[in-house]
Structure formats: structure tokens, C-alpha cells
Design a protein around this motif. Structure first.
Motif, mmCIF file in Angstrom:
data_model
loop_
_atom_site.group_PDB
_atom_site.id
_atom_site.type_symbol
_atom_site.label_atom_id
_atom_site.label_comp_id
_atom_site.label_asym_id
_atom_site.label_seq_id
_atom_site.Cartn_x
_atom_site.Cartn_y
_atom_site.Cartn_z
ATOM 1 N N PHE A 50 0.849 -1.182 0.000
ATOM 2 C CA PHE A 50 0.000 0.000 0.000
ATOM 3 C C PHE A 50 0.895 1.244 0.000
ATOM 4 O O PHE A 50 1.807 1.354 0.830
ATOM 5 C CB PHE A 50 -0.880 0.056 1.247
ATOM 6 C CG PHE A 50 -2.010 -0.935 1.262
ATOM 7 C CD1 PHE A 50 -3.259 -0.587 0.794
ATOM 8 C CD2 PHE A 50 -1.812 -2.217 1.751
ATOM 9 C CE1 PHE A 50 -4.304 -1.502 0.823
ATOM 10 C CE2 PHE A 50 -2.842 -3.136 1.780
ATOM 11 C CZ PHE A 50 -4.095 -2.772 1.318
ATOM 12 N N ARG A 51 0.625 2.170 -0.892
ATOM 13 C CA ARG A 51 1.266 3.474 -0.870
ATOM 14 C C ARG A 51 0.156 4.525 -0.812
ATOM 15 O O ARG A 51 -0.587 4.706 -1.765
ATOM 16 C CB ARG A 51 2.150 3.677 -2.105
ATOM 17 C CG ARG A 51 3.393 2.820 -2.100
ATOM 18 C CD ARG A 51 4.318 3.177 -0.929
ATOM 19 N NE ARG A 51 5.483 2.295 -0.851
ATOM 20 C CZ ARG A 51 5.537 1.190 -0.111
ATOM 21 N NH1 ARG A 51 4.482 0.809 0.581
ATOM 22 N NH2 ARG A 51 6.633 0.457 -0.076
ATOM 23 N N GLN A 52 0.067 5.166 0.337
ATOM 24 C CA GLN A 52 -1.004 6.120 0.558
ATOM 25 C C GLN A 52 -0.515 7.227 1.481
ATOM 26 O O GLN A 52 0.593 7.174 2.008
ATOM 27 C CB GLN A 52 -2.212 5.418 1.185
ATOM 28 C CG GLN A 52 -1.891 4.731 2.498
ATOM 29 C CD GLN A 52 -3.019 3.848 2.984
ATOM 30 O OE1 GLN A 52 -4.075 3.767 2.383
ATOM 31 N NE2 GLN A 52 -2.807 3.169 4.097
ATOM 32 N N GLU A 53 -1.341 8.234 1.670
ATOM 33 C CA GLU A 53 -1.025 9.328 2.576
ATOM 34 C C GLU A 53 -2.118 9.446 3.629
ATOM 35 O O GLU A 53 -3.235 8.965 3.437
ATOM 36 C CB GLU A 53 -0.888 10.649 1.808
ATOM 37 C CG GLU A 53 0.319 10.688 0.883
ATOM 38 C CD GLU A 53 0.452 12.017 0.158
ATOM 39 O OE1 GLU A 53 -0.486 12.841 0.233
ATOM 40 O OE2 GLU A 53 1.501 12.244 -0.491
ATOM 41 N N LYS A 54 -1.771 10.061 4.738
ATOM 42 C CA LYS A 54 -2.709 10.247 5.833
ATOM 43 C C LYS A 54 -2.726 11.732 6.195
ATOM 44 O O LYS A 54 -1.675 12.368 6.275
ATOM 45 C CB LYS A 54 -2.282 9.404 7.038
ATOM 46 C CG LYS A 54 -3.331 9.256 8.132
ATOM 47 C CD LYS A 54 -2.851 8.251 9.173
ATOM 48 C CE LYS A 54 -3.908 7.999 10.239
ATOM 49 N NZ LYS A 54 -3.451 6.986 11.236
ATOM 50 N N THR A 55 -3.912 12.262 6.409
ATOM 51 C CA THR A 55 -4.058 13.679 6.721
ATOM 52 C C THR A 55 -4.622 13.855 8.120
ATOM 53 O O THR A 55 -5.592 13.195 8.493
ATOM 54 C CB THR A 55 -4.981 14.378 5.698
ATOM 55 O OG1 THR A 55 -4.397 14.269 4.397
ATOM 56 C CG2 THR A 55 -5.165 15.845 6.032
#
Length: 348
Positions: A50-55
Motif C-alpha cells: 500500500f502506498r497512501q497518505e494520511k491527513t
């Protein structure tokens, strides 16, 4: 987000699940020819990437508040409370002129805690939240599996199976809240192994013996953000002495601080680790008496452990600032922090 690099695109996400499996008889001409009908294997590997971002969003104090300037709270439309809030001088019994606390009255540690908060993001306001941050949140896992079966003869079979599972994740925000002063780096290697022996004693009697072991390991570390350990308190000017000294995983760590109306800032309790080994012995005997009755007997022995190597947040200090409660309260929790007038402090 007011940042063009964020608001001009959807949140990035990439997911890959590669893998393979192979199996069959173990057969090597002229070397293991006799094993063609006796020895079999199966092996596989699978990845989840998984390659994702978190805000994260939060309500944080302003740079002016860290200087003792709370004049913005005199506006009835201020974003923090939506009404006028006067900061009272607990010594004079009247509001500080202009809602500004003189520098001589400020607490060095209170100012240090205020500086440990990230600054508001210009142009962002969502409810009372004035800070937003997007950071990478990668997750990877892999599962390895293997099984080997060996037929000793027509009545007895020996087999071995095992798995190894790994999980890695970087969570960029603190476990107790949305801020990025502390984070978590997960490493979870899990493994199982089993040896089994199956005997067909007769057409109606089968015995299955197995010995197995497994372990669930959890390691949670902490890592620098943008190359800097934001969880260390000394860089902000926080230097109050601990009541209980020694035996702390990381000595110079931001305490866990709660302020009414604002996000919690926390230096985390990382690194931590735990393991849960399990060992088992099982024996099952099946007897088919006739078409209507089957009897089963068995024994199971198991040893299970849970070994924790954790630090609780109370070791770093837990401080709360409320609007009221301290006899020297200014009436505004965040101003009490600037004055150093806390309501509760716990450490052990």
C-alpha cells in the motif's frame, strides 16, 4: 488543504498484490527417483503493498499565544471559541490589559509546551481546526508458506508446514491524537510451524499426532519526521524535572498535555514490543465403529505466553489544563498553560 500540491489532486493511493505458488513431487532423476510418489512440496509467497497518505487536522495554539498574547480572543468571532474570552490576572482579579500576559509572568515550561505544538496553517480553517498536515502512510506485508508431505508407506505420512508473515507500517501521527510530534513504526513478524504424523492403523482407525509452535511479535518504534525527532522536549525549552527519575525509555520526551478546546500534544510511549509464543501438542484418534457411529478421542497440551515490554505515557508526565479548577486560573485553559497553572499532573 490550502496547499496547491494537496488540493489539486485526489489523495494518492497505490495497491499491489503480487504473489506466486509452486508445488508438486520432489523428483531428481538418478538422485531422488524413488521419492516421486512419496515426497511432495508446496510453497507460496504473497505481498500486499500500500502506498497512501494520511491527513491530520487539529486545533493548535497560535505563535502569538506562545508569547503570552491572547488579544485575538477579544474578538467575538475568534475561531477558537466564537465569543469573547477574557484572560484574567489571578493575582489582580481583573483581566490582563489587552489580554496580553507580561513576559515576566510567563512560565518557561508553559511557553515550551506551547511551542511544541505545530503552528496553524495559513488559509486553513475547518470548524475550530486551524492546522492540517499530510504525510506518507505506507503499509507493506508479506506471507511465506511452505508444506512438505512424505509418505513413509501406505499407512504412515509425515508432514511439515510453516508460515512467516511480516507487516510494516509507518503511521505519521501520534497514537493519542492527530498531531505529528510523535509517530509509530510497526514491525510485526509472525510465524507458525507444525510437524504432523498421520497413521492409518486399520481401515477404521486413524491417529493424528502434531507438534506446533507459533509466535506473534509486535515491535513499535518511533522515527524522526523530516529528519528531526519532533518528540524530544529539550528543543522546545521544556525542562521541568521529573518526579520519578530514571527507568524511562526516552528521558527527553514531550509530556502528554491536554488543553480544553485544543488538541492533545504527546511525545508517545514508543518504542514498545511484545511477543506471544504458543506451543502445542495434539493427538487425535478416530475410530469408525460402523456406518452410524464414529468415536473420537484426543489430548491437547498447550503453553501460551504474553510478554510485554511497554512504557506507559504516565512515565513522561500527563498534564491537564482546564478553564476552571486551579485557584489561580485565568479562566482560559490555554492561558493557564502560558502561566504554568496546571490542574492535574500525573507521573510514575
Amino acid at each position: 488543504s490550502p496547499l496547491r500540491s494537496d488540493n489539486s489532486r485526489p489523495a494518492p493511493f497505490r495497491f499491489n498484490q503480487p504473489g506466486y505458488a509452486v508445488g508438486g513431487p520432489v523428483y531428481i532423476p538418478k538422485l531422488l527417483e524413488s521419492t516421486r510418489e512419496k515426497l511432495f512440496f508446496f510453497a507460496s509467497q504473497e505481498w500486499l503493498i500500500f502506498r497512501q497518505e494520511k491527513t491530520g487536522t487539529a486545533t493548535v495554539p497560535t505563535e502569538a499565544m506562545a508569547r503570552g498574547d491572547f488579544s485575538e480572543l477579544l474578538s467575538p468571532t475568534n475561531s477558537f471559541f466564537g465569543r469573547t474570552r477574557a484572560v484574567n490576572d489571578p493575582l489582580a482579579g481583573a483581566p490582563f490589559p489587552g489580554n496580553i500576559i507580561p513576559a515576566s509572568r510567563l512560565s518557561a515550561n508553559g511557553v515550551g509546551i506551547l511551542k511544541s505544538y505545530p503552528l496553524p496553517v495559513a488559509g486553513f480553517l475547518q470548524g475550530t481546526d486551524n492546522w492540517i498536515k499530510t504525510r506518507p502512510n505506507p503499509r507493506d506485508s508479506r506471507k511465506d508458506s511452505i508444506r512438505v508431505d512424505y509418505y513413509l508407506n501406505q499407512k504412515n505420512r509425515l508432514n511439515f508446514s510453516g508460515t512467516h508473515f511480516t507487516y510494516h507500517e509507518d503511521d505519521p501521527f501520534a497514537p493519542t491524537g492527530p498531531l505529528d510530534r510523535a509517530n509509530s513504526r510497526w514491525d510485526r513478524p509472525n510465524m507458525t510451524g507444525m510437524i504432523g504424523f498421520t497413521s492409518t492403523l486399520s481401515p477404521t482407525k486413524v491417529n493424528e499426532l502434531s507438534v506446533s509452535g507459533a509466535n506473534d511479535v509486535v515491535r513499535i518504534g518511533i522515527f524522526p519526521q523530516d529528519g528531526q525527532p519532533l518528540y524530544l522536549r529539550g528543543q522546545y525549552g521544556i525542562n521541568f524535572p521529573y518526579i520519578v527519575s530514571g527507568q524511562k525509555r526516552i528521558q527527553d520526551r514531550i509530556p502528554q498535555v491536554t488543553i480544553s478546546g485544543f488538541a492533545t500534544v504527546d511525545g508517545s510511549t514508543r518504542p514498545t514490543s511484545s511477543s506471544g509464543p504458543i506451543y502445542a501438542l495434539n493427538d487425535n484418534f478416530t475410530w469408525i465403529k460402523n456406518s452410524a457411529h464414529t468415536l473420537k478421542f484426543g489430548v491437547s497440551l498447550e503453553q501460551a505466553q504474553q510478554n510485554n515490554n511497554d512504557q506507559i505515557g504516565i512515565q513522561n508526565g500527563v498534564i491537564s489544563f482546564l478553564d476552571a479548577g486551579n485557584p489561580r486560573s485565568s479562566g482560559v485553559a490555554v492561558a493557564n498553560l502560558a502561566l504554568g497553572n496546571f490542574d492535574n499532573y500525573i507521573e510514575r
